[in-house]
Motif scaffolding. Structure first.
Motif, PDB file in Angstrom:
ATOM      1  N   PRO A   1       9.210  19.023   2.858  1.00  0.00           N
ATOM      2  CA  PRO A   1       7.917  19.682   3.083  1.00  0.00           C
ATOM      3  C   PRO A   1       6.913  18.714   3.681  1.00  0.00           C
ATOM      4  N   SER A   2       5.766  19.217   4.054  1.00  0.00           N
ATOM      5  CA  SER A   2       4.683  18.322   4.452  1.00  0.00           C
ATOM      6  C   SER A   2       4.248  17.511   3.245  1.00  0.00           C
ATOM      7  N   GLY A   3       3.685  16.361   3.504  1.00  0.00           N
ATOM      8  CA  GLY A   3       3.308  15.481   2.416  1.00  0.00           C
ATOM      9  C   GLY A   3       4.284  14.328   2.278  1.00  0.00           C
ATOM     10  N   GLU A   4       4.486  13.866   1.040  1.00  0.00           N
ATOM     11  CA  GLU A   4       5.337  12.703   0.788  1.00  0.00           C
ATOM     12  C   GLU A   4       6.651  13.122   0.157  1.00  0.00           C
ATOM     13  N   THR A   5       7.738  12.571   0.671  1.00  0.00           N
ATOM     14  CA  THR A   5       9.090  12.825   0.154  1.00  0.00           C
ATOM     15  C   THR A   5       9.800  11.493  -0.043  1.00  0.00           C
ATOM     16  N   ILE A   6      10.554  11.380  -1.128  1.00  0.00           N
ATOM     17  CA  ILE A   6      11.375  10.209  -1.390  1.00  0.00           C
ATOM     18  C   ILE A   6      12.838  10.601  -1.290  1.00  0.00           C
ATOM     19  N   LEU A   7      13.593   9.883  -0.450  1.00  0.00           N
ATOM     20  CA  LEU A   7      15.036  10.076  -0.344  1.00  0.00           C
ATOM     21  C   LEU A   7      15.731   8.838  -0.888  1.00  0.00           C
ATOM     22  N   LEU A   8      16.679   9.037  -1.799  1.00  0.00           N
ATOM     23  CA  LEU A   8      17.456   7.956  -2.405  1.00  0.00           C
ATOM     24  C   LEU A   8      18.924   8.196  -2.085  1.00  0.00           C
ATOM     25  N   THR A   9      19.552   7.236  -1.433  1.00  0.00           N
ATOM     26  CA  THR A   9      20.887   7.443  -0.871  1.00  0.00           C
ATOM     27  C   THR A   9      21.787   6.264  -1.170  1.00  0.00           C
ATOM     28  N   ALA A  10      23.057   6.543  -1.467  1.00  0.00           N
ATOM     29  CA  ALA A  10      24.088   5.505  -1.562  1.00  0.00           C
ATOM     30  C   ALA A  10      25.214   5.861  -0.604  1.00  0.00           C
ATOM     31  N   ALA A  11      25.758   4.860   0.084  1.00  0.00           N
ATOM     32  CA  ALA A  11      26.855   5.085   1.027  1.00  0.00           C
ATOM     33  C   ALA A  11      27.925   4.034   0.811  1.00  0.00           C
ATOM     34  N   VAL A  12      29.189   4.429   1.052  1.00  0.00           N
ATOM     35  CA  VAL A  12      30.317   3.525   0.879  1.00  0.00           C
ATOM     36  C   VAL A  12      31.438   3.949   1.813  1.00  0.00           C
ATOM     37  N   ALA A  13      32.229   2.989   2.253  1.00  0.00           N
ATOM     38  CA  ALA A  13      33.483   3.271   2.959  1.00  0.00           C
ATOM     39  C   ALA A  13      34.435   2.128   2.647  1.00  0.00           C
TER      40      ALA A  13
ATOM     41  N   HIS B   1      26.135   0.498  -0.502  1.00  0.00           N
ATOM     42  CA  HIS B   1      24.788   0.020  -0.228  1.00  0.00           C
ATOM     43  C   HIS B   1      23.833   1.183  -0.471  1.00  0.00           C
ATOM     44  N   VAL B   2      22.590   0.834  -0.758  1.00  0.00           N
ATOM     45  CA  VAL B   2      21.582   1.818  -1.157  1.00  0.00           C
ATOM     46  C   VAL B   2      20.464   1.828  -0.126  1.00  0.00           C
ATOM     47  N   ARG B   3      20.007   3.043   0.180  1.00  0.00           N
ATOM     48  CA  ARG B   3      18.877   3.227   1.092  1.00  0.00           C
ATOM     49  C   ARG B   3      17.790   4.016   0.365  1.00  0.00           C
ATOM     50  N   VAL B   4      16.574   3.582   0.497  1.00  0.00           N
ATOM     51  CA  VAL B   4      15.415   4.282  -0.071  1.00  0.00           C
ATOM     52  C   VAL B   4      14.448   4.566   1.069  1.00  0.00           C
ATOM     53  N   HIS B   5      14.072   5.822   1.208  1.00  0.00           N
ATOM     54  CA  HIS B   5      13.149   6.221   2.278  1.00  0.00           C
ATOM     55  C   HIS B   5      11.933   6.915   1.672  1.00  0.00           C
ATOM     56  N   ARG B   6      10.762   6.483   2.053  1.00  0.00           N
ATOM     57  CA  ARG B   6       9.533   7.201   1.698  1.00  0.00           C
ATOM     58  C   ARG B   6       8.943   7.764   2.987  1.00  0.00           C
ATOM     59  N   ILE B   7       8.842   9.076   3.036  1.00  0.00           N
ATOM     60  CA  ILE B   7       8.464   9.777   4.266  1.00  0.00           C
ATOM     61  C   ILE B   7       7.129  10.471   4.042  1.00  0.00           C
ATOM     62  N   ARG B   8       6.216  10.289   4.983  1.00  0.00           N
ATOM     63  CA  ARG B   8       4.936  10.989   4.959  1.00  0.00           C
ATOM     64  C   ARG B   8       4.807  11.745   6.264  1.00  0.00           C
ATOM     65  N   THR B   9       4.712  13.070   6.147  1.00  0.00           N
ATOM     66  CA  THR B   9       4.689  13.921   7.339  1.00  0.00           C
ATOM     67  C   THR B   9       3.658  15.034   7.163  1.00  0.00           C
ATOM     68  N   PRO B  10       2.954  15.392   8.232  1.00  0.00           N
ATOM     69  CA  PRO B  10       1.985  16.489   8.131  1.00  0.00           C
ATOM     70  C   PRO B  10       2.612  17.870   8.266  1.00  0.00           C
ATOM     71  N   ARG B  11       3.928  17.935   8.522  1.00  0.00           N
ATOM     72  CA  ARG B  11       4.576  19.226   8.734  1.00  0.00           C
ATOM     73  C   ARG B  11       5.999  19.172   8.189  1.00  0.00           C
ATOM     74  N   PRO B  12       6.566  20.314   7.860  1.00  0.00           N
ATOM     75  CA  PRO B  12       7.949  20.327   7.362  1.00  0.00           C
ATOM     76  C   PRO B  12       8.917  19.854   8.448  1.00  0.00           C
ATOM     77  N   LEU B  13       9.992  19.202   7.998  1.00  0.00           N
ATOM     78  CA  LEU B  13      11.024  18.707   8.914  1.00  0.00           C
ATOM     79  C   LEU B  13      12.392  18.891   8.284  1.00  0.00           C
ATOM     80  N   SER B  14      13.405  19.043   9.128  1.00  0.00           N
ATOM     81  CA  SER B  14      14.794  19.017   8.669  1.00  0.00           C
ATOM     82  C   SER B  14      15.309  17.589   8.797  1.00  0.00           C
ATOM     83  N   THR B  15      16.183  17.206   7.871  1.00  0.00           N
ATOM     84  CA  THR B  15      16.712  15.847   7.898  1.00  0.00           C
ATOM     85  C   THR B  15      18.229  15.861   7.798  1.00  0.00           C
ATOM     86  N   ALA B  16      18.840  14.824   8.339  1.00  0.00           N
ATOM     87  CA  ALA B  16      20.274  14.584   8.186  1.00  0.00           C
ATOM     88  C   ALA B  16      20.472  13.078   8.120  1.00  0.00           C
ATOM     89  N   GLU B  17      21.243  12.619   7.142  1.00  0.00           N
ATOM     90  CA  GLU B  17      21.501  11.197   6.967  1.00  0.00           C
ATOM     91  C   GLU B  17      23.002  10.971   6.856  1.00  0.00           C
TER      92      GLU B  17
END
Length: 621
Positions: free
Chosen positions: A566-578, A478-494
């Protein structure tokens, strides 16, 4: 030679293919409770663990919940030798002058839940519970039930408990005011969303309480109520609409989707199939209904769900208080006895005489707009892509309702500490951290829509951080698409799916961590997560999750992608399977699904999207 511990339960070795097998399962599971009955028979105390309610209510829970199975068994002709113990306990528990008195019922009292089982049992087997009582005891029982009725029941499936109490009072010939129950029945019907689905009260929550509570009680009412024909017909109609949908929550091996609260009720998930049989409602061919029912029981027979004495534990696939609800006492798991409802039927009923049919094959995804899910079937597993639900009131509500993906085979994990971002399981979730220690995940949605097989949600881990997520099947991925808008840098884990780690076969296990991918291979299964071209780089991590966080597997691997945005807009594109065959890993891993274009996903939601039913109610649609 390696020592391998044996974790048997009273179900171990039971083939669970015939009515006699199911009868044996019931009696074998009940037998370990006998030593826990109090001298007066009214209390069943199983451990020193506590729920939020008082011990008298917890002991009543241990007494009453087995009746969901024992009463149907006796009604169907089964020989249960301990009815005198139950009759004595009923008399003493409702006697204010007896030391084992259950206590006064108050508003939203746990006792209300258990009185539903008593009302049902009084209706089904009065010859065992009512008729043996002397006149004083009958008066006490009637007063106890009558005094409970006017109190406020929780605004969800609890409203059916008054209905069940009334069935017992009516059978006993006790007069009562029916108008307040009529009000509750109207309110219960107002929870109906469509397509056979209810919500569990005035909340955006559509979980296993719909089959094993809302439909379960509705079908009992349809079968046992002596009037109210139009409402009984609606309950039956809605159950017939529901059956083709809820079968997608069951995998071909019998496992049910692990999703939501109260998973410690275990094989209560078979309660819907059981209630169809009890109400003589052939919503699907009897062989198919019987197949879903028996496969589910057999699935549980393989798991260590009891302690060494044979008592069902609080937990899911094993004893686990971490995942429990605040309302889970030691007697709570015996709601599982709802599964034994078909024992009220004679052996000649077509449910029992039909040949068990295998589950149909479902090669295509099944969109379910009311719960906000897209269901995918893979070998030995069913997966739900999910958006639109929440539970902000209960412990681990985010993990139980707001993950992106749920599974029957891989269950889900709860977090053991929100202060260990680097060690969090985060299966099926995207987490953010602004300090490298604490983390936040999706808890609720501002909007959630479905268009065909595409799910969309807008959510905020902080008030100033907006995330838009699209989910779509690409079987077996399955595929996940995330569009993130943030005013400050963040760490992510998916995280991808959590798969079991082995003790005896560690040499077979492998972790492959690379930039943009993580693959974990267990003794049998494999799980992977891959970046499909995000606007940042992410590194793959094969995490050994903290023990006892997964509901089904005490030790797990979780593949993750981690990175900094980073701050601003980020696009994350992810595929997962089990998948269940570790030897498929190399082949599957070479065939990643393509990354969808956000513009096309947005267009699909604008053109065909509808707000998911669980959320549409809250927004007044």
């Amino acid at each position: 030679m390696t020592y391998v511990p044996v974790h048997a339960s009273p179900l171990t070795g039971n083939p669970l293919r015939t009515r006699a097998d199911v009868e044996k399962a019931l009696l074998d599971l009940f037998a370990p409770l006998l030593p826990a009955f109090s001298e007066g028979g009214a209390r069943v105390s199983l451990s020193a663990t506590a729920a939020h309610f008082d011990q008298a209510a917890a002991d009543l829970e241990g007494f009453a919940r087995p009746l969901w199975g024992l009463a149907p068994y006796a009604a169907g002709g089964g020989d249960f030798p301990h009815w005198p113990l139950y009759a004595k306990g009923l008399a003493n528990g409702t006697d204010p002058e007896h030391p084992e008195y259950w206590g006064k019922v108050t508003d939203r009292d746990q006792r209300m839940v258990e009185l539903a089982a008593l009302g049902f049992a009084l209706r089904l087997v009065p010859q065992h519970l009512w008729e043996p009582l002397d006149e004083r005891a009958k008066k006490n029982v009637a007063i106890y039930l009558l005094e409970a009725r006017p109190h406020e029941f929780a605004d969800n499936n609890w409203k059916f408990f008054r209905v069940m109490i009334d069935l017992g009072l009516e059978q006993a010939g006790v007069e009562f005011d029916r108008s307040i129950t009529e009000q509750y029945l109207r309110e219960l019907e107002s929870f109906y969303l469509g397509d056979g689905w209810y919500r569990d009260g005035n909340v955006p929550r559509v979980d296993h309480y719909i089959p094993f509570a809302m439909h379960f009680y509705g079908l009992i009412y349809a079968a046992l109520a002596t009037s109210d024909e139009e409402r009984k017909r609606r309950f039956r109609d809605w159950a017939r609409l529901f059956a083709p949908n809820i079968r997608h929550w069951f995998a071909e091996d019998g496992g049910a989707l692990v999703f939501g609260r109260s998973m410690t009720y275990r094989f209560a998930c078979a309660g819907f199939w059981a209630a169809l049989a009890f109400a003589d409602e052939e919503a699907l061919p009897w062989g198919e209904v019987k197949g879903y029912y028996l496969r589910h029981l057999r699935w549980w027979a393989k798991l260590p769900i009891t302690d060494r004495s044979g008592v069902l534990t609080v937990g899911f696939g094993y004893a686990n208080l971490l995942m429990s609800e605040n309302y889970n006492s030691a007697g709570s798991p015996y709601w599982a006895f709802k599964a034994f409802l078909p024992l009220a039927l004679p052996a000649s009923h077509p449910f029992w005489t039909a040949e068990e049919a295998p589950a149909p094959a479902f090669p295509e995804p099944s969109p379910q707009p009311q719960p906000g899910m897209v269901m995918m079937h893979t070998p030995g597993n069913v997966i739900a892509l999910s958006s639109g639900q929440e539970n902000l009131q209960m412990r681990f509500g985010s993990e139980k309702y707001a993950k992106f993906a749920y599974s029957s085979r891989y269950a889900f994990s709860v977090e053991s500490d929100e202060r260990i971002f680097e060690g969090a399981a985060l299966d099926g979730m995207l987490a953010f951290s602004d300090d490298g220690r604490h983390f936040r995940v999706r808890e609720t949605n501002e909007d959630a829509r479905i268009a065909g097989n595409v799910l969309y949600a807008r959510w905020r881990p902080w008030s100033d951080v907006e995330v838009e997520t699209w989910l779509l099947p690409a079987s077996p991925w399955h595929v996940r698409v995330h569009r993130i808008r943030t005013p400050r840098p963040l760490s992510t884990a998916e995280g991808g799916f959590a798969i079991p780690r082995a003790d005896a076969y560690r040499k077979l296990e492998r972790i492959d961590e690379r930039n943009g991918t993580a693959l974990v291979i267990g003794a049998e299964d494999f799980s992977g997560i891959a970046d499909l071209g995000s606007t940042i780089e992410r590194r793959g991590i094969g995490l050994k999750a903290p023990p006892n966080t997964n509901l089904l597997h005490p030790k797990t691997f979780v593949p993750q992608l981690r990175g900094d945005i980073p701050s601003g807009e980020t696009i994350l594109l992810t595929a997962a399977v089990a998948l269940t065959d570790r030897f498929d890993a190399a082949r599957i891993w070479k065939d990643l699904p393509p990354a969808p274009a956000i513009e096309e996903l947005e267009a699909a939601i604008r053109r065909d999207g509808r707000r998911v039913g669980a959320l549409a109610w809250r927004m007044g649609e």
